[in-house]
Scaffold this motif. Structure first.
Motif, PDB file in Angstrom:
ATOM      1  N   GLY A   1      19.550  38.746  -2.248  1.00 50.06           N
ATOM      2  CA  GLY A   1      19.858  39.697  -3.317  1.00 50.06           C
ATOM      3  C   GLY A   1      19.549  41.126  -2.945  1.00 50.06           C
ATOM      4  O   GLY A   1      19.452  41.988  -3.807  1.00 50.06           O
TER       5      GLY A   1
ATOM      6  N   CYS B   1      28.247  39.725  -0.429  1.00 43.37           N
ATOM      7  CA  CYS B   1      28.093  41.089  -0.953  1.00 43.37           C
ATOM      8  C   CYS B   1      26.633  41.421  -1.279  1.00 43.37           C
ATOM      9  O   CYS B   1      26.162  42.525  -1.051  1.00 43.37           O
ATOM     10  CB  CYS B   1      28.906  41.284  -2.230  1.00 43.37           C
ATOM     11  SG  CYS B   1      30.679  41.145  -2.002  1.00 43.37           S
ATOM     12  N   HIS B   2      25.951  40.462  -1.892  1.00 40.17           N
ATOM     13  CA  HIS B   2      24.610  40.771  -2.410  1.00 40.17           C
ATOM     14  C   HIS B   2      23.503  40.474  -1.412  1.00 40.17           C
ATOM     15  O   HIS B   2      22.335  40.748  -1.704  1.00 40.17           O
ATOM     16  CB  HIS B   2      24.365  39.991  -3.705  1.00 40.17           C
ATOM     17  CG  HIS B   2      25.280  40.383  -4.832  1.00 40.17           C
ATOM     18  ND1 HIS B   2      25.256  41.636  -5.398  1.00 40.17           N
ATOM     19  CD2 HIS B   2      26.242  39.702  -5.502  1.00 40.17           C
ATOM     20  CE1 HIS B   2      26.161  41.698  -6.369  1.00 40.17           C
ATOM     21  NE2 HIS B   2      26.787  40.543  -6.445  1.00 40.17           N
TER      22      HIS B   2
ATOM     23  N   VAL C   1      22.168  45.657  -5.404  1.00 40.55           N
ATOM     24  CA  VAL C   1      20.919  44.969  -5.104  1.00 40.55           C
ATOM     25  C   VAL C   1      20.515  44.189  -6.354  1.00 40.55           C
ATOM     26  O   VAL C   1      20.560  44.713  -7.457  1.00 40.55           O
ATOM     27  CB  VAL C   1      19.821  45.996  -4.746  1.00 40.55           C
ATOM     28  CG1 VAL C   1      18.509  45.296  -4.451  1.00 40.55           C
ATOM     29  CG2 VAL C   1      20.258  46.849  -3.565  1.00 40.55           C
ATOM     30  N   LEU C   2      20.178  42.919  -6.186  1.00 36.23           N
ATOM     31  CA  LEU C   2      19.882  42.081  -7.356  1.00 36.23           C
ATOM     32  C   LEU C   2      18.410  41.750  -7.498  1.00 36.23           C
ATOM     33  O   LEU C   2      17.987  41.272  -8.546  1.00 36.23           O
ATOM     34  CB  LEU C   2      20.683  40.768  -7.257  1.00 36.23           C
ATOM     35  CG  LEU C   2      22.206  40.916  -7.186  1.00 36.23           C
ATOM     36  CD1 LEU C   2      22.858  39.549  -7.105  1.00 36.23           C
ATOM     37  CD2 LEU C   2      22.725  41.688  -8.381  1.00 36.23           C
TER      38      LEU C   2
ATOM     39  N   GLY D   1      21.424  43.131  -1.301  1.00 33.86           N
ATOM     40  CA  GLY D   1      22.613  43.981  -1.328  1.00 33.86           C
ATOM     41  C   GLY D   1      23.084  44.313   0.076  1.00 33.86           C
ATOM     42  O   GLY D   1      22.297  44.680   0.936  1.00 33.86           O
TER      43      GLY D   1
ATOM     44  N   THR E   1      17.077  46.495 -10.435  1.00 36.97           N
ATOM     45  CA  THR E   1      17.541  45.126 -10.201  1.00 36.97           C
ATOM     46  C   THR E   1      17.326  44.294 -11.465  1.00 36.97           C
ATOM     47  O   THR E   1      16.767  44.776 -12.451  1.00 36.97           O
ATOM     48  CB  THR E   1      16.760  44.469  -9.058  1.00 36.97           C
ATOM     49  OG1 THR E   1      15.425  44.187  -9.522  1.00 36.97           O
ATOM     50  CG2 THR E   1      16.697  45.376  -7.826  1.00 36.97           C
TER      51      THR E   1
ATOM     52  N   TRP F   1      27.006  47.329  -2.155  1.00 38.70           N
ATOM     53  CA  TRP F   1      27.064  46.315  -3.209  1.00 38.70           C
ATOM     54  C   TRP F   1      25.718  46.230  -3.902  1.00 38.70           C
ATOM     55  O   TRP F   1      24.688  46.533  -3.329  1.00 38.70           O
ATOM     56  CB  TRP F   1      27.447  44.961  -2.605  1.00 38.70           C
ATOM     57  CG  TRP F   1      28.827  44.947  -2.037  1.00 38.70           C
ATOM     58  CD1 TRP F   1      29.173  45.001  -0.727  1.00 38.70           C
ATOM     59  CD2 TRP F   1      30.069  44.895  -2.766  1.00 38.70           C
ATOM     60  NE1 TRP F   1      30.544  44.993  -0.580  1.00 38.70           N
ATOM     61  CE2 TRP F   1      31.116  44.928  -1.814  1.00 38.70           C
ATOM     62  CE3 TRP F   1      30.383  44.834  -4.126  1.00 38.70           C
ATOM     63  CZ2 TRP F   1      32.465  44.895  -2.176  1.00 38.70           C
ATOM     64  CZ3 TRP F   1      31.720  44.807  -4.480  1.00 38.70           C
ATOM     65  CH2 TRP F   1      32.743  44.832  -3.514  1.00 38.70           C
TER      66      TRP F   1
ATOM     67  N   CYS G   1      27.937  34.420  -3.168  1.00 33.77           N
ATOM     68  CA  CYS G   1      27.412  35.723  -3.572  1.00 33.77           C
ATOM     69  C   CYS G   1      26.848  36.535  -2.412  1.00 33.77           C
ATOM     70  O   CYS G   1      26.884  37.770  -2.431  1.00 33.77           O
ATOM     71  CB  CYS G   1      26.309  35.549  -4.618  1.00 33.77           C
ATOM     72  SG  CYS G   1      26.637  34.260  -5.839  1.00 33.77           S
TER      73      CYS G   1
END
Lengths: 425, 383
Positions: free
Chosen positions: B235, B230-231, B243-244, B237, B259, B241, B227
Motif C-alpha cells: 500500500g 498501482c498501490h 498511498v494506502l 503507492g 492514508t 498512485w 491492487c
C-alpha cells in the motif's frame, strides 16, 4: 512566454500601427512602421481573401474555431496525476473574454475517464426515503418544466498547487479549473417531489454512471433550493466530458459535487461519507484537524490579461486589465485592482451580466507607463465576503489544505511586458 | 453567507481508538498451505468465480461451468462457446485431470495458446493443489473426498442497464394509470432488483453492508493480484498512485501522508469505494467477500488489526474504528474573518513601504512538453 503565435490578423496589425512609441513587438512593430511610409500593403494590395471565394456552407457542419486560434485549447500538467483517466486539464482563461466559457474549452476532471453513455440506455433512478422510488428515461426528464441558468463551476482544488507558493506560470494553470456556461435542465426539487420525499429525509446522494460511480452527500435543503438536473450546456447537449447525457448542477458549491453521467439520486437521513468527501475534498489544517463538507466556493478573482500566458506586446499606453471574479455565495459586488502589489487599490469596472453564482467580467483601463507592475485583484460578494491574501490564508489554515485556495493572485509585469506568477511581501 | 457552512452533520459516535504500532508489516504469511485442501481451494476459487460457476445449478458464465470437470475432454461442453484453440486441444486428446489442470492453471496461455481465459495463472503450488482439490469435489470421477457445501458462486455485480441497455420502448411498461409519479406522472416505479443493483452504498453505521466475510490472508492474495500494480505490495503507492498505508502521525508534518490509517475517518468508505470503483479500470469485478478480504488486508497494512487470520464480516464491521475519525471538524471558514462584517478591506497605503517580491513561479514554462522535472514537491495534486 515562448508560446508560438499564429499570424496576426489585419485588425491586430492595424491596432499596432496606431502606437507610436514604446513598441516592444520587435519585427512586427518595425514592419508596421516601415509599411506605413508606402502604405500598408495589407491595405494597398488586394489580399487573397478579398479576391477568391472561401469555403461554402456545410464545409464545416459543426463549426470549429479559426485555425489561427489553434493554440486556444485546454492543457494539462502531466506530472500532476498518475493517469489521464483520473486527471484534470485547464480552461485557457487568458484567451477568453466575457463570462461564458465555450463548451469545448471547459476544463475536464474525470475519475475514471469519459464515460460513453448512449442516452437511450441512460436511466435516472431516485430511491431511498421516498414514497415511490422512480426510474426516468431521458425522454421522461425532457417532459418536466425546464429552466435555463448560468453558473460557474469551480473545482475545489483550483489554485491548489499554489498553497506553498507561486508555482505555475499562467492563469490557465493557477485558476483554470473554473468555467461558466448556461445550463438547461429540470429543477431537482421537481424530481424529488415526483418521488415524494419522506419527512425523515435530510440528505441526498447523487451517483454517476461512470466507472468511478462518483458519489457525494448533499444536504436536502440545498437539493430543494437551486440544484438542477441538466442535459444542455450553452444550448447544446452536454459534452461527453461534462457528463453527457445528464449531470447535476450544484450552484456555488465545489465542482466535485456536480456529478456527471448522473444515474441515481438516493435520499437518506444521514450523510454517506463517501470517498470523495472524506479522504478527498476535506481540508487539512495546520493543527492536523480537517474540515469536512466545505462545499461553498469562496469569493475569488484573477486577472486573465495581462498574465504570464498573455504578456503585454503593445508597449506603453492604453492597457486593458481584464479578469474574472466569482463567488459561491451569490453576486460579485465589487472587484478592486492593485498595480503596486496591494498597497493601493482601485475599484474596477464590472461589465456584462451580473448573475448570482456566475462568473463576472471586470476591467480596469489604464495608461501603462512601461514600468514594472505587481498586479492583483480582490473580489467581494454581495454578502460582504472578500478574498484574503495568500499569507492570510496560510496563517489561518497552513499549507496542506489543497482545496479552497481563494487567495489574492499576484502577477509581476516586467518592463518588457512579460509577466510572471510571484508572491509579494 | 450560506447557512450550510454551519450545518452540523450527523452525530459522531465516541471514538474507539485502536492501538497502533508504527511499523508496517514487512512480511505476511499466506493462508494455510495444506496441499490439496478443498476448503482452502474454495477460497482460491474466488479468483475464478467472476467467470466460472461450480456446484449445484452452476451455469456457464464468461467461462464454462466446472461440474464434472475431472475426466471432461477439453472444449466439449455443448452449450459453451470455446476458443478454437481449446476445441483443438480437446480434439488432440486433452482431458482434464488433476495433473493437466495443474499445468494449465499455472500458466493457461502456455499450455493452450489462444485460450479465451484471461487469467494469468496461479503462482503458488499450494493454491493449485487446493483449487484442484476443491473442483474435484464436484466431479464424480475424482477421489471421493467429501465435497464441501457448494457455496453459490457469486454472480458478477452488474447493473441491469449496463448489461442490456434497453431502449426507451423496451423499458418496463408503465402501470395501468400510465404514471407512478405524484405530480407530473412521469417516470415509472423502480423495481426492487433495480434498486439492489445500483444502491450499493455503505454508511459508517453499517447501513448497506452485504452479508459476507474475508480474511487478511485472502485479502493479501487479492491485493497482490488486483491492487499492488498501482498501490504497491504494502500500500506504499507506485509513482503517483495513491498511498494506502502508513503515514500515521504525519498530518501536521510539512508533507503529510494521508492514508486509510492516517487520515480516513470511516472504514465503511473503504468497503464502499473498493466495491464501487476498484480495481481501477475493472470496477464491480470483485465479489462482496473479496471486498471484505481486501478491506481486512488494508486494515492489516495500517496496523489497525494485527492478526493475519483476522476475518472481517458484516457482523464485526462496525466494531472497527479508524484512528483519525475524531479529527474531522465542521466547516468554520466563516470564522476566519475575511468579510466586511469583521473589517472592510483596505484601499490606500495598505502596506508600509514598497512591496517586495518574495517568491517566483518555480516552473517557468509549464507548456506541456517543457516540464523537465517531476515536481513531486508541488503543493498537492488536484485530489
Amino acid at each position: 512566454m515562448s508560446e508560438t503565435k499564429t499570424p496576426l490578423s489585419p485588425a491586430a496589425l492595424s491596432r499596432r500601427s496606431l502606437l507610436k512609441a514604446g513598441l516592444s513587438a520587435g519585427t512586427l512593430a518595425g514592419t508596421a512602421v516601415a509599411a506605413r511610409a508606402a502604405g500598408d500593403p495589407l491595405i494597398t494590395e488586394v489580399q487573397d481573401w478579398n479576391r477568391y471565394l472561401g469555403d461554402g456552407v456545410q464545409a464545416r457542419p459543426y463549426g470549429t474555431p479559426s485555425p489561427y486560434e489553434a493554440h486556444v485549447v485546454r492543457r494539462d500538467v502531466e506530472w500532476l496525476t498518475a493517469a489521464t483517466e483520473s486527471s484534470v486539464n485547464f480552461t485557457p482563461l487568458h484567451e477568453l473574454d466575457g463570462i461564458i466559457t465555450p463548451n469545448g474549452l471547459c476544463f475536464e476532471r474525470h475519475h475514471a475517464g469519459i464515460a460513453d453513455v448512449d442516452p437511450a440506455a441512460h436511466r435516472l433512478m431516485i430511491n431511498g426515503l421516498v414514497d415511490t422510488p422512480l426510474v426516468f428515461t431521458m425522454e421522461d426528464l425532457k417532459r418536466f418544466p425546464r429552466e435555463n441558468r448560468l453558473y460557474f463551476l469551480e473545482c475545489a482544488a483550483n489554485s491548489g498547487m499554489e498553497w506553498r507558493g507561486s508555482q505555475l506560470n499562467g492563469c490557465q494553470y493557477t485558476h483554470g479549473m473554473v468555467h461558466c456556461v448556461m445550463y438547461t435542465g429540470v429543477s431537482l426539487k421537481l424530481l424529488l417531489e415526483e418521488a415524494g420525499v419522506k419527512t425523515s429525509a435530510k440528505w441526498v446522494m447523487p451517483e454517476g454512471a461512470d466507472a468511478s460511480a462518483m458519489t457525494r452527500s448533499i444536504p436536502l435543503e440545498k437539493a430543494l433550493d437551486d440544484c438542477l438536473v441538466a442535459f444542455k450546456m450553452n444550448g447544446e447537449a452536454l459534452r461527453p466530458e461534462q457528463g453527457y447525457p445528464l449531470r447535476l448542477v450544484v450552484p456555488g458549491w465545489e465542482g466535485n459535487m456536480w456529478v456527471k453521467w448522473l444515474r441515481r439520486i438516493e435520499v437518506g437521513d444521514e450523510p454517506w461519507h463517501q470517498r470523495e468527501e472524506t479522504s478527498k475534498y476535506t481540508d487539512l489544517l495546520a493543527n492536523g484537524k480537517a474540515r469536512r463538507f466545505t462545499w461553498v466556493m469562496d469569493p475569488k478573482s484573477v486577472i486573465t490579461s495581462p498574465s504570464p500566458q498573455a504578456p503585454i506586446t503593445h508597449g506603453k499606453g492604453p492597457l486593458v486589465i481584464s479578469g474574472l471574479a466569482w463567488s459561491g455565495n451569490g453576486r460579485i459586488s465589487r472587484v478592486d485592482v492593485s498595480i503596486d502589489g496591494g498597497r493601493n487599490w482601485t475599484t474596477a469596472r464590472l461589465d456584462g451580466p451580473s448573475l448570482s453564482k456566475a462568473l463576472h467580467r471586470f476591467y480596469l483601463d489604464i495608461a501603462w507607463d512601461g514600468s514594472p507592475l505587481l498586479l492583483q485583484s480582490r473580489a467581494m460578494d454581495e454578502h460582504g465576503f472578500y478574498q484574503p491574501t495568500k499569507n492570510e490564508l496560510r496563517a489561518a489554515r497552513g499549507e496542506n489544505s489543497i482545496y479552497h485556495n481563494n487567495g489574492i493572485q499576484t502577477w509581476h509585469v516586467k518592463a518588457d511586458g512579460t509577466v510572471e506568477n510571484v508572491e509579494v511581501s | 453567507m450560506s447557512k450550510f457552512r454551519d450545518a452540523r452533520v450527523g452525530s459522531w459516535r465516541a471514538l474507539a481508538r485502536p492501538l497502533l504500532t508504527l511499523s508496517l508489516p514487512l512480511i505476511l504469511a499466506t493462508g494455510t498451505a495444506l496441499a490439496g485442501d478443498p476448503a482452502a481451494g474454495e477460497k482460491v476459487f474466488k479468483k475464478c468465480a467472476a467467470c466460472h460457476a461450480v456446484g449445484e445449478g452452476a451455469k456457464n458464465k464468461v467461462g464454462p461451468e466446472l461440474n464434472e470437470l475431472i475426466g471432461r475432454t477439453a472444449g466439449t461442453l455443448p452449450d459453451f462457446k470455446y476458443s478454437k484453440a481449446m476445441i483443438k486441444a480437446g480434439g488432440d486428446g486433452l482431458v482434464w485431470t488433476p495433473e493437466t489442470l495443474a499445468t494449465y492453471l499455472a500458466k493457461p496461455k502456455d499450455m493452450v495458446p489462444g485460450t479465451k481465459m484471461a487469467f494469468a495463472g496461479l503462482k503458488s503450488d499450494a493454491d493449485l493443489d487446493n483449487v484442484i482439490a476443491y473442483l474435484a469435489g464436484f466431479s464424480a470421477q475424482a477421489a471421493p473426498a467429501p465435497a464441501p457445501a457448494p457455496a453459490a458462486a457469486p454472480e458478477p455485480e452488474q447493473t441491469r442497464s449496463d448489461a442490456a441497455p434497453d431502449t426507451t420502448s423496451a423499458a418496463p411498461t408503465p402501470t395501468a394509470s400510465g404514471h407512478d409519479g405524484k405530480v407530473f406522472g412521469l417516470g415509472r416505479k423502480a423495481e426492487a432488483e433495480e434498486i439492489a443493483a445500483w444502491d450499493i452504498d455503505i454508511r459508517p453505521d453499517g447501513t448497506g453492508l452485504p452479508v459476507g466475510r474475508g480474511t487478511v490472508s485472502d485479502g493479501e492474495v487479492l491485493f497482490s493480484e488486483n491492487c499492488a500494480v498501482c498501490h504497491g505490495d504494502f500500500g506504499e503507492g507506485v509513482g503517483r498512485w495513491p498511498v494506502l498505508a502508513g503515514g500515521q502521525d504525519t498530518l501536521t508534518d510539512e508533507r503529510p501522508e494521508k492514508t486509510i490509517g492516517s487520515y480516513w475517518p470511516y472504514l465503511s468508505t473503504v468497503y464502499d469505494y473498493v466495491r464501487r470503483a476498484m480495481p481501477f479500470g475493472n470496477a464491480r469485478s470483485l465479489s462482496d467477500d473479496d471486498v471484505y478480504a481486501l478491506t481486512a488486508y488494508l486494515l492489516y497494512l495500517n496496523d489497525v488489526v494485527t492478526d493475519e487470520e483476522f476475518e472481517l464480516s458484516n457482523e464485526n464491521f462496525t466494531e472497527i474504528r479508524l484512528p483519525n475519525e475524531e479529527n474531522f471538524i465542521a466547516d468554520d471558514r466563516d470564522a476566519e474573518g475575511h468579510d466586511m462584517a469583521t473589517s472592510a478591506p483596505c484601499m490606500e497605503s495598505c502596506k508600509p513601504g514598497p512591496v517586495e517580491i518574495t517568491m517566483h513561479a518555480r516552473i517557468l514554462d509549464v507548456t506541456p512538453g517543457s516540464v523537465d522535472d517531476d515536481e513531486a514537491g508541488g503543493a498537492g495534486g488536484v485530489d
